[in-house]
Scaffold this motif. Structure first.
Motif, PDB file in Angstrom:
ATOM      1  N   ILE A  50       0.315   8.591  20.318  1.00  0.00           N
ATOM      2  CA  ILE A  50       1.465   8.382  19.420  1.00  0.00           C
ATOM      3  C   ILE A  50       1.459   6.951  18.881  1.00  0.00           C
ATOM      4  CG2 ILE A  50       3.979   8.259  19.317  1.00  0.00           C
ATOM      5  CD1 ILE A  50       4.035  10.566  21.320  1.00  0.00           C
ATOM      6  N   TYR A  51       1.206   5.977  19.742  1.00  0.00           N
ATOM      7  CA  TYR A  51       1.182   4.589  19.308  1.00  0.00           C
ATOM      8  C   TYR A  51       0.017   4.334  18.355  1.00  0.00           C
ATOM      9  CZ  TYR A  51       4.346   4.112  23.229  1.00  0.00           C
ATOM     10  OH  TYR A  51       5.383   4.263  24.083  1.00  0.00           O
ATOM     11  N   PHE A  52      -1.118   4.950  18.631  1.00  0.00           N
ATOM     12  CA  PHE A  52      -2.292   4.789  17.771  1.00  0.00           C
ATOM     13  C   PHE A  52      -1.995   5.260  16.350  1.00  0.00           C
ATOM     14  CE2 PHE A  52      -6.218   6.519  15.972  1.00  0.00           C
ATOM     15  CZ  PHE A  52      -7.033   5.399  16.041  1.00  0.00           C
ATOM     16  N   TRP A  53      -1.429   6.464  16.217  1.00  0.00           N
ATOM     17  CA  TRP A  53      -1.133   7.005  14.887  1.00  0.00           C
ATOM     18  C   TRP A  53       0.008   6.254  14.205  1.00  0.00           C
ATOM     19  CZ3 TRP A  53      -4.328   9.494  12.071  1.00  0.00           C
ATOM     20  CH2 TRP A  53      -5.326  10.225  12.659  1.00  0.00           C
ATOM     21  N   ALA A  54       0.996   5.795  14.950  1.00  0.00           N
ATOM     22  CA  ALA A  54       2.094   5.029  14.344  1.00  0.00           C
ATOM     23  C   ALA A  54       1.578   3.719  13.764  1.00  0.00           C
ATOM     24  CB  ALA A  54       3.185   4.766  15.380  1.00  0.00           C
ATOM     25  N   ILE A  55       0.693   3.040  14.494  1.00  0.00           N
ATOM     26  CA  ILE A  55       0.120   1.792  13.978  1.00  0.00           C
ATOM     27  C   ILE A  55      -0.771   2.069  12.780  1.00  0.00           C
ATOM     28  CG2 ILE A  55      -1.501  -0.066  14.551  1.00  0.00           C
ATOM     29  CD1 ILE A  55      -0.318   0.018  17.392  1.00  0.00           C
ATOM     30  N   PHE A  56      -1.562   3.127  12.838  1.00  0.00           N
ATOM     31  CA  PHE A  56      -2.457   3.476  11.729  1.00  0.00           C
ATOM     32  C   PHE A  56      -1.672   3.785  10.453  1.00  0.00           C
ATOM     33  CE2 PHE A  56      -4.958   6.662   9.374  1.00  0.00           C
ATOM     34  CZ  PHE A  56      -6.087   5.891   9.110  1.00  0.00           C
ATOM     35  N   ILE A  57      -0.624   4.583  10.563  1.00  0.00           N
ATOM     36  CA  ILE A  57       0.194   4.921   9.390  1.00  0.00           C
ATOM     37  C   ILE A  57       0.938   3.686   8.893  1.00  0.00           C
ATOM     38  CG2 ILE A  57       2.209   6.268   8.648  1.00  0.00           C
ATOM     39  CD1 ILE A  57       1.143   8.529  10.465  1.00  0.00           C
ATOM     40  N   GLY A  58       1.397   2.825   9.798  1.00  0.00           N
ATOM     41  CA  GLY A  58       2.060   1.588   9.382  1.00  0.00           C
ATOM     42  C   GLY A  58       1.139   0.677   8.594  1.00  0.00           C
ATOM     43  N   SER A  63      -0.464  -1.712   3.489  1.00  0.00           N
ATOM     44  CA  SER A  63      -1.518  -2.025   2.520  1.00  0.00           C
ATOM     45  C   SER A  63      -1.200  -1.435   1.154  1.00  0.00           C
ATOM     46  CB  SER A  63      -2.873  -1.545   3.034  1.00  0.00           C
ATOM     47  OG  SER A  63      -2.868  -0.147   3.219  1.00  0.00           O
ATOM     48  N   ALA A  64      -0.590  -0.259   1.078  1.00  0.00           N
ATOM     49  CA  ALA A  64      -0.197   0.312  -0.213  1.00  0.00           C
ATOM     50  C   ALA A  64       0.887  -0.541  -0.872  1.00  0.00           C
ATOM     51  CB  ALA A  64       0.289   1.749  -0.027  1.00  0.00           C
ATOM     52  N   LEU A  65       1.858  -0.994  -0.098  1.00  0.00           N
ATOM     53  CA  LEU A  65       2.905  -1.856  -0.658  1.00  0.00           C
ATOM     54  C   LEU A  65       2.339  -3.192  -1.121  1.00  0.00           C
ATOM     55  CD1 LEU A  65       5.816  -1.191   1.848  1.00  0.00           C
ATOM     56  CD2 LEU A  65       5.627  -0.371  -0.495  1.00  0.00           C
ATOM     57  N   TYR A  67      -0.702  -3.699  -2.205  1.00  0.00           N
ATOM     58  CA  TYR A  67      -1.468  -3.449  -3.431  1.00  0.00           C
ATOM     59  C   TYR A  67      -0.551  -3.461  -4.648  1.00  0.00           C
ATOM     60  CZ  TYR A  67      -3.949  -0.904  -7.038  1.00  0.00           C
ATOM     61  OH  TYR A  67      -4.496  -0.524  -8.234  1.00  0.00           O
ATOM     62  N   PHE A  68       0.560  -2.751  -4.570  1.00  0.00           N
ATOM     63  CA  PHE A  68       1.459  -2.689  -5.721  1.00  0.00           C
ATOM     64  C   PHE A  68       2.193  -4.012  -5.934  1.00  0.00           C
ATOM     65  CE2 PHE A  68       1.159   1.933  -4.859  1.00  0.00           C
ATOM     66  CZ  PHE A  68       0.623   2.290  -6.076  1.00  0.00           C
ATOM     67  N   ALA A  69       2.425  -4.771  -4.887  1.00  0.00           N
ATOM     68  CA  ALA A  69       3.135  -6.041  -5.026  1.00  0.00           C
ATOM     69  C   ALA A  69       2.255  -7.123  -5.636  1.00  0.00           C
ATOM     70  CB  ALA A  69       3.649  -6.508  -3.669  1.00  0.00           C
ATOM     71  N   PHE A  70       0.959  -7.101  -5.336  1.00  0.00           N
ATOM     72  CA  PHE A  70       0.087  -8.190  -5.761  1.00  0.00           C
ATOM     73  C   PHE A  70      -0.906  -7.821  -6.853  1.00  0.00           C
ATOM     74  CE2 PHE A  70       1.141  -9.379  -1.314  1.00  0.00           C
ATOM     75  CZ  PHE A  70       1.888 -10.494  -1.629  1.00  0.00           C
ATOM     76  N   LYS A  71      -0.867  -6.612  -7.381  1.00  0.00           N
ATOM     77  CA  LYS A  71      -1.827  -6.264  -8.431  1.00  0.00           C
ATOM     78  C   LYS A  71      -1.447  -6.960  -9.741  1.00  0.00           C
ATOM     79  CE  LYS A  71      -0.154  -2.085 -10.645  1.00  0.00           C
ATOM     80  NZ  LYS A  71      -0.488  -0.746 -11.024  1.00  0.00           N
ATOM     81  N   GLN A  72      -2.462  -7.307 -10.485  1.00  0.00           N
ATOM     82  CA  GLN A  72      -2.262  -8.022 -11.740  1.00  0.00           C
ATOM     83  C   GLN A  72      -1.832  -7.049 -12.837  1.00  0.00           C
ATOM     84  OE1 GLN A  72      -2.566 -11.335 -12.299  1.00  0.00           O
ATOM     85  NE2 GLN A  72      -2.936 -11.646 -10.125  1.00  0.00           N
ATOM     86  N   ALA A  73      -0.907  -7.486 -13.666  1.00  0.00           N
ATOM     87  CA  ALA A  73      -0.494  -6.683 -14.816  1.00  0.00           C
ATOM     88  C   ALA A  73      -1.599  -6.743 -15.866  1.00  0.00           C
ATOM     89  CB  ALA A  73       0.811  -7.222 -15.387  1.00  0.00           C
ATOM     90  N   PRO A  74      -1.798  -5.673 -16.607  1.00  0.00           N
ATOM     91  CA  PRO A  74      -2.852  -5.702 -17.632  1.00  0.00           C
ATOM     92  C   PRO A  74      -2.530  -6.748 -18.698  1.00  0.00           C
ATOM     93  CG  PRO A  74      -1.528  -3.700 -17.824  1.00  0.00           C
ATOM     94  CD  PRO A  74      -1.095  -4.396 -16.575  1.00  0.00           C
TER      95      PRO A  74
END
Length: 119
Positions: A50-58, A63-65, A67-74
């Motif tokens: 349970i701890y392994f999967w919770a850390i993996f999903i976290g 990382s998805a957040l 990516y969207f926070a730091f990606k450059q605008a075109p």
């Protein structure tokens, strides 16, 4: 005189006389980790699934957040505006009177005009 049949009747008391031994703590794991046969990563994974999967999903969510926070605008390429300007003026204006000019701007571009000025 001391009773010979009762060994506790003398002045020396045997250890733990009158005391009940109880477990101090309850075990944290349902299975004793020292008796499990699986070792290494497989045993670690089984014990902490349970701890392994919770850390993996976290980590995936963070990382998805990031990516969207730091990606450059075109980059927007600036081009000249494609507009049509029509100016309607009266044919004659008497001296000392006001002239009314009608200026019509028509945007023929897909982009919105921002900060347009007439000079």
């Amino acid at each position: 005189m001391a009773d010979e049949t009762n060994p506790t009747s003398n002045n020396q008391n045997p250890p733990n006389q009158g005391f009940v031994t109880k477990q101090v703590e309850t075990p944290v794991y349902a299975v004793d980790p020292t008796t499990t046969s699986a070792g290494g990563f497989k045993g670690f994974y089984k014990a902490n699934k349970i701890y392994f999967w919770a850390i993996f999903i976290g980590v995936i969510i963070i990382s998805a957040l990031a990516y969207f926070a730091f990606k450059q605008a075109p980059q927007v390429v600036l081009t000249e505006a494609n507009i049509q300007i029509d100016v309607q003026v009266p044919a004659q204006v008497p001296s000392g009177s006001e002239a009314v000019y009608t200026i019509t701007l028509k945007n023929q571009d897909s982009q919105k005009l921002v900060g347009a000025e007439l000079e």
